[in-house]
Design a protein around this motif. Sequence first.
Motif, PDB file in Angstrom:
ATOM      1  N   GLY A 145       0.813  -1.206   0.000  1.00  0.00           N
ATOM      2  CA  GLY A 145       0.000   0.000   0.000  1.00  0.00           C
ATOM      3  C   GLY A 145       0.843   1.250   0.000  1.00  0.00           C
ATOM      4  O   GLY A 145       2.071   1.187   0.047  1.00  0.00           O
ATOM      5  N   GLY A 146       0.170   2.378  -0.055  1.00  0.00           N
ATOM      6  CA  GLY A 146       0.872   3.650  -0.029  1.00  0.00           C
ATOM      7  C   GLY A 146      -0.051   4.792  -0.378  1.00  0.00           C
ATOM      8  O   GLY A 146      -1.250   4.608  -0.539  1.00  0.00           O
ATOM      9  N   TRP A 147       0.535   5.979  -0.501  1.00  0.00           N
ATOM     10  CA  TRP A 147      -0.215   7.161  -0.939  1.00  0.00           C
ATOM     11  C   TRP A 147       0.478   7.702  -2.166  1.00  0.00           C
ATOM     12  O   TRP A 147       1.676   7.524  -2.359  1.00  0.00           O
ATOM     13  CB  TRP A 147      -0.343   8.195   0.167  1.00  0.00           C
ATOM     14  CG  TRP A 147       0.956   8.794   0.594  1.00  0.00           C
ATOM     15  CD1 TRP A 147       1.779   8.336   1.570  1.00  0.00           C
ATOM     16  CD2 TRP A 147       1.587   9.937   0.036  1.00  0.00           C
ATOM     17  NE1 TRP A 147       2.894   9.124   1.661  1.00  0.00           N
ATOM     18  CE2 TRP A 147       2.799  10.131   0.720  1.00  0.00           C
ATOM     19  CE3 TRP A 147       1.250  10.817  -0.975  1.00  0.00           C
ATOM     20  CZ2 TRP A 147       3.664  11.160   0.429  1.00  0.00           C
ATOM     21  CZ3 TRP A 147       2.122  11.858  -1.273  1.00  0.00           C
ATOM     22  CH2 TRP A 147       3.307  12.020  -0.570  1.00  0.00           C
ATOM     23  N   THR A 148      -0.295   8.354  -3.001  1.00  0.00           N
ATOM     24  CA  THR A 148       0.190   8.821  -4.284  1.00  0.00           C
ATOM     25  C   THR A 148      -0.754   9.903  -4.806  1.00  0.00           C
ATOM     26  O   THR A 148      -1.786  10.166  -4.209  1.00  0.00           O
ATOM     27  CB  THR A 148       0.270   7.631  -5.277  1.00  0.00           C
ATOM     28  OG1 THR A 148       0.797   8.066  -6.512  1.00  0.00           O
ATOM     29  CG2 THR A 148      -1.093   7.001  -5.495  1.00  0.00           C
ATOM     30  N   SER A 149      -0.413  10.498  -5.932  1.00  0.00           N
ATOM     31  CA  SER A 149      -1.321  11.462  -6.557  1.00  0.00           C
ATOM     32  C   SER A 149      -2.484  10.758  -7.237  1.00  0.00           C
ATOM     33  O   SER A 149      -3.602  11.262  -7.265  1.00  0.00           O
ATOM     34  CB  SER A 149      -0.578  12.308  -7.583  1.00  0.00           C
ATOM     35  OG  SER A 149       0.367  13.129  -6.941  1.00  0.00           O
ATOM     36  N   GLY A 150      -2.229   9.594  -7.813  1.00  0.00           N
ATOM     37  CA  GLY A 150      -3.281   8.836  -8.482  1.00  0.00           C
ATOM     38  C   GLY A 150      -2.980   7.358  -8.463  1.00  0.00           C
ATOM     39  O   GLY A 150      -1.824   6.941  -8.458  1.00  0.00           O
ATOM     40  N   VAL A 151      -4.038   6.553  -8.423  1.00  0.00           N
ATOM     41  CA  VAL A 151      -3.895   5.095  -8.480  1.00  0.00           C
ATOM     42  C   VAL A 151      -5.032   4.531  -9.323  1.00  0.00           C
ATOM     43  O   VAL A 151      -6.168   4.980  -9.218  1.00  0.00           O
ATOM     44  CB  VAL A 151      -3.875   4.459  -7.065  1.00  0.00           C
ATOM     45  CG1 VAL A 151      -5.177   4.698  -6.319  1.00  0.00           C
ATOM     46  CG2 VAL A 151      -3.584   2.966  -7.131  1.00  0.00           C
ATOM     47  N   GLU A 152      -4.687   3.598 -10.177  1.00  0.00           N
ATOM     48  CA  GLU A 152      -5.678   2.894 -11.005  1.00  0.00           C
ATOM     49  C   GLU A 152      -5.356   1.410 -10.947  1.00  0.00           C
ATOM     50  O   GLU A 152      -4.187   1.025 -10.950  1.00  0.00           O
ATOM     51  CB  GLU A 152      -5.633   3.362 -12.458  1.00  0.00           C
ATOM     52  CG  GLU A 152      -6.117   4.766 -12.675  1.00  0.00           C
ATOM     53  CD  GLU A 152      -7.617   4.940 -12.433  1.00  0.00           C
ATOM     54  OE1 GLU A 152      -8.382   3.970 -12.633  1.00  0.00           O
ATOM     55  OE2 GLU A 152      -8.018   6.046 -12.047  1.00  0.00           O
ATOM     56  N   THR A 153      -6.403   0.588 -10.920  1.00  0.00           N
ATOM     57  CA  THR A 153      -6.205  -0.862 -10.942  1.00  0.00           C
ATOM     58  C   THR A 153      -6.650  -1.410 -12.287  1.00  0.00           C
ATOM     59  O   THR A 153      -7.508  -0.833 -12.952  1.00  0.00           O
ATOM     60  CB  THR A 153      -6.986  -1.562  -9.812  1.00  0.00           C
ATOM     61  OG1 THR A 153      -8.370  -1.248  -9.946  1.00  0.00           O
ATOM     62  CG2 THR A 153      -6.482  -1.131  -8.444  1.00  0.00           C
ATOM     63  N   SER A 154      -6.057  -2.534 -12.667  1.00  0.00           N
ATOM     64  CA  SER A 154      -6.470  -3.208 -13.900  1.00  0.00           C
ATOM     65  C   SER A 154      -7.893  -3.731 -13.710  1.00  0.00           C
ATOM     66  O   SER A 154      -8.344  -3.901 -12.572  1.00  0.00           O
ATOM     67  CB  SER A 154      -5.499  -4.344 -14.229  1.00  0.00           C
ATOM     68  OG  SER A 154      -5.503  -5.317 -13.202  1.00  0.00           O
ATOM     69  N   PRO A 155      -8.619  -3.990 -14.797  1.00  0.00           N
ATOM     70  CA  PRO A 155      -9.997  -4.464 -14.657  1.00  0.00           C
ATOM     71  C   PRO A 155     -10.142  -5.720 -13.798  1.00  0.00           C
ATOM     72  O   PRO A 155     -11.134  -5.875 -13.083  1.00  0.00           O
ATOM     73  CB  PRO A 155     -10.430  -4.725 -16.103  1.00  0.00           C
ATOM     74  CG  PRO A 155      -9.598  -3.798 -16.917  1.00  0.00           C
ATOM     75  CD  PRO A 155      -8.266  -3.750 -16.198  1.00  0.00           C
ATOM     76  N   ASP A 156      -9.147  -6.618 -13.827  1.00  0.00           N
ATOM     77  CA  ASP A 156      -9.227  -7.835 -13.012  1.00  0.00           C
ATOM     78  C   ASP A 156      -8.632  -7.653 -11.614  1.00  0.00           C
ATOM     79  O   ASP A 156      -8.600  -8.579 -10.828  1.00  0.00           O
ATOM     80  CB  ASP A 156      -8.554  -9.004 -13.714  1.00  0.00           C
ATOM     81  CG  ASP A 156      -7.042  -8.854 -13.828  1.00  0.00           C
ATOM     82  OD1 ASP A 156      -6.492  -7.779 -13.479  1.00  0.00           O
ATOM     83  OD2 ASP A 156      -6.390  -9.812 -14.271  1.00  0.00           O
ATOM     84  N   ARG A 157      -8.157  -6.449 -11.300  1.00  0.00           N
ATOM     85  CA  ARG A 157      -7.569  -6.087 -10.004  1.00  0.00           C
ATOM     86  C   ARG A 157      -6.249  -6.812  -9.717  1.00  0.00           C
ATOM     87  O   ARG A 157      -5.785  -6.841  -8.602  1.00  0.00           O
ATOM     88  CB  ARG A 157      -8.527  -6.323  -8.837  1.00  0.00           C
ATOM     89  CG  ARG A 157      -9.875  -5.651  -8.942  1.00  0.00           C
ATOM     90  CD  ARG A 157      -9.726  -4.141  -8.958  1.00  0.00           C
ATOM     91  NE  ARG A 157     -10.981  -3.455  -8.758  1.00  0.00           N
ATOM     92  CZ  ARG A 157     -11.816  -3.081  -9.710  1.00  0.00           C
ATOM     93  NH1 ARG A 157     -11.545  -3.375 -10.957  1.00  0.00           N
ATOM     94  NH2 ARG A 157     -12.910  -2.427  -9.442  1.00  0.00           N
ATOM     95  N   ARG A 158      -5.597  -7.359 -10.731  1.00  0.00           N
ATOM     96  CA  ARG A 158      -4.318  -8.033 -10.530  1.00  0.00           C
ATOM     97  C   ARG A 158      -3.175  -7.030 -10.398  1.00  0.00           C
ATOM     98  O   ARG A 158      -2.216  -7.251  -9.676  1.00  0.00           O
ATOM     99  CB  ARG A 158      -4.050  -8.982 -11.704  1.00  0.00           C
ATOM    100  CG  ARG A 158      -2.637  -9.533 -11.803  1.00  0.00           C
ATOM    101  CD  ARG A 158      -2.443 -10.767 -10.968  1.00  0.00           C
ATOM    102  NE  ARG A 158      -1.062 -11.140 -10.822  1.00  0.00           N
ATOM    103  CZ  ARG A 158      -0.403 -11.970 -11.620  1.00  0.00           C
ATOM    104  NH1 ARG A 158      -1.002 -12.519 -12.646  1.00  0.00           N
ATOM    105  NH2 ARG A 158       0.851 -12.252 -11.368  1.00  0.00           N
ATOM    106  N   PHE A 159      -3.280  -5.906 -11.130  1.00  0.00           N
ATOM    107  CA  PHE A 159      -2.210  -4.912 -11.145  1.00  0.00           C
ATOM    108  C   PHE A 159      -2.744  -3.541 -10.744  1.00  0.00           C
ATOM    109  O   PHE A 159      -3.927  -3.257 -10.908  1.00  0.00           O
ATOM    110  CB  PHE A 159      -1.588  -4.815 -12.542  1.00  0.00           C
ATOM    111  CG  PHE A 159      -1.011  -6.108 -13.026  1.00  0.00           C
ATOM    112  CD1 PHE A 159       0.227  -6.529 -12.590  1.00  0.00           C
ATOM    113  CD2 PHE A 159      -1.719  -6.912 -13.908  1.00  0.00           C
ATOM    114  CE1 PHE A 159       0.758  -7.737 -13.015  1.00  0.00           C
ATOM    115  CE2 PHE A 159      -1.205  -8.117 -14.345  1.00  0.00           C
ATOM    116  CZ  PHE A 159       0.037  -8.536 -13.903  1.00  0.00           C
ATOM    117  N   ALA A 160      -1.845  -2.712 -10.235  1.00  0.00           N
ATOM    118  CA  ALA A 160      -2.173  -1.315  -9.945  1.00  0.00           C
ATOM    119  C   ALA A 160      -1.037  -0.449 -10.450  1.00  0.00           C
ATOM    120  O   ALA A 160       0.128  -0.867 -10.438  1.00  0.00           O
ATOM    121  CB  ALA A 160      -2.367  -1.086  -8.453  1.00  0.00           C
TER     122      ALA A 160
END
Length: 183
Positions: free
Chosen positions: A134-149
Amino acid sequence: MRARLFAIVSTCALSAAAAPRLQFVSRRTGVTEIDAVDARGRHVLQRFAAPEEIGASAGSRDGRFAFVWHHPNRSPPRLSFFDLAAMQETGEIAPGFGGDFAFTPAAHVVHTWGCGTNCAEWRVYDVRGRVVLGGWTSGVETSPDRRFAATFPSIFGESEPLAVYDLDAGRSIASLPRTGCVA
């Protein structure tokens, strides 16, 4: 004879065809019980001392695990994790923030939430509620299957790298440093 005061208010069908499904039992002012229903019948997974509000629930793709985001009266919201094969709770945490929750393919739970303009936080929990990543950032997006961020900078966070994470493995797999604005 007293009439029964409870009613099944919602059902969360889980992913696998033969997997148990969750049912939330309500007693007038909120949910008081989380049940799993399978071919053998109904199994109580959790009972609440007072009615609670259910915010979200989902099952893992293989139908083995489930989570429920619930809000006790006058207490912080809770995230409960369940092993549906064993019909028992495996963990419960109070993440401190709402947001979005979803299972990854390997049954980790990814949690994302905003913390202001150009600010996002994220965590990945195992099925016991332990933070894996985990962490904090300006932006985060996950792949449709939630395998990658992917985490990325904004114009206000120029020193932040662009990073890609494998959420199932619980590690960073790529990072590109940010060197500043391109003219």
